[in-house]
Write a protein that holds these residues in place. Structure first.
Motif: not given
Length: 342
Positions: A320, A324, A327-328
């Motif tokens: 997870h 993240e 995505k960032e």
């Protein structure tokens, strides 16, 4: 346990090709290993907020050898690339040679107008050759003048300043790759840590190229882990035992420091002066005996390194956190951003 459990989608543009100008400028993700919560810090300096007096940071002080040499066969002038892997007895080194078919037993290779020569004393599998080197003076000084830094295979750019692939505290020569979690530190940041009451301790683990070797089995339990040389001094052992007795946290910088501490405590039941070879393979299900937290970079999909991180923080939490990070748009691998697991 299947290797595919440790896969994730990584866009190629997120693989950092060059280091940032300022070592401390990397971003920092902080992962809570108990609940999986993630915090995003814009600067690596924010690590100061997460360590406290009485904690101990454990750093790997290995120094990367400029282990890639370009030479030619003495008899034909054919070009040869040599990568130093491990020093055996005297001036004999285990190496990887390209193209290996050119180098048979007794072949002589010269480097740098003959300042360094090597004789092949044994042929091994998969391009491996045992080479005995001949030179005037001190081998490592000759190597510093002729060799190049052996950057990981996923870095395509040339490095302008070879010291940027060394930590600021690198001193024990012997690695084929950098302990990259340590690249974020500056001398100033380490002094601020000490001023806050954080202990700084050093171990040595010479990173081998096996760290980049892919896991080529479906079940990770069948993976054959490479061995690497480690060393812990009595001084470091005493610091760590005292921190543990006083209730401080032991936070390793990098998977190399983690593997060293876990090897020693697994074998001796405590921290003590020790050296040897470790092939410890840490993956989910492993019970940590030596550490409370770890600072690390973002690792390759399906690598032994992401498996180690997953053992500490839980596979679901790590996957997870990595999703993240993608995505960032965090920067990945050796010159990338950092993750602190507490």
């Amino acid at each position: 346990m299947k290797v595919d459990l440790f896969d994730f989608h990584l866009p190629e543009e997120l693989i950092a090709q060059t280091p940032l100008e300022n070592r401390e400028a990397s971003r920092l993700m902080v992962l809570n290993k108990e609940n999986g919560n993630v915090a995003h810090e814009p600067s690596f300096r924010s690590i100061l907020q997460y360590v406290q007096a009485g904690d101990c940071l454990v750093l790997n002080d290995t120094r990367v050898l400029p282990a890639r040499l370009f030479g030619m066969k003495e008899d034909t002038g054919a070009k040869v690339e040599v990568l130093l892997l491990k020093q055996e007895e005297g001036d004999v080194w285990e190496t990887l040679v390209k193209p290996a078919k050119r180098i048979k037993k007794d072949t002589i290779v010269t480097f740098g107008d003959g300042r360094l020569k090597a004789v092949c004393v044994e042929e091994k599998e998969h391009g491996g050759r045992m080479l005995e080197f001949q030179y005037e003076g001190i081998f490592y000084e000759v190597l510093e003048g002729l060799g190049e830094m052996p950057l990981p295979p996923y870095i395509k750019e040339q490095l302008d300043d070879q010291e940027r692939y060394q930590t600021v505290f690198a001193r024990e020569r012997g690695s084929a790759a950098a302990p990259t979690a340590g690249l974020h530190f500056t001398e100033e940041l380490l002094e601020e840590m000490r001023a806050k009451g954080v202990h700084i301790a050093f171990i040595t683990l010479h990173v081998g190229l096996g760290t980049f070797r892919p896991v080529n089995v479906d079940n990770i339990e069948e993976h054959d882990m490479h061995a690497e040389f480690y060393q812990m001094t009595e001084e470091t052992a005493n610091v760590l035992n005292t921190v543990r007795e006083n209730g401080g946290r032991i936070i390793t910088v990098g998977t190399t420091s983690t593997r060293t501490l876990e090897t020693i405590v697994s074998e001796h039941g405590m921290f003590k002066e020790a050296s040897g070879w470790t092939n410890i393979f840490i993956y989910p299900g492993y019970m940590f005996k030596a550490i409370d937290g770890m600072l690390t970079n973002f690792h390759l999909p399906k690598s032994t390194l992401i498996m180690l991180v997953s053992a500490l923080a839980g596979r679901d939490n790590v996957i997870h956190a990595y999703e993240e990070a993608v995505k960032e748009k965090y920067r990945f691998f050796s010159f990338g951003d950092a993750m602190l697991i507490l």
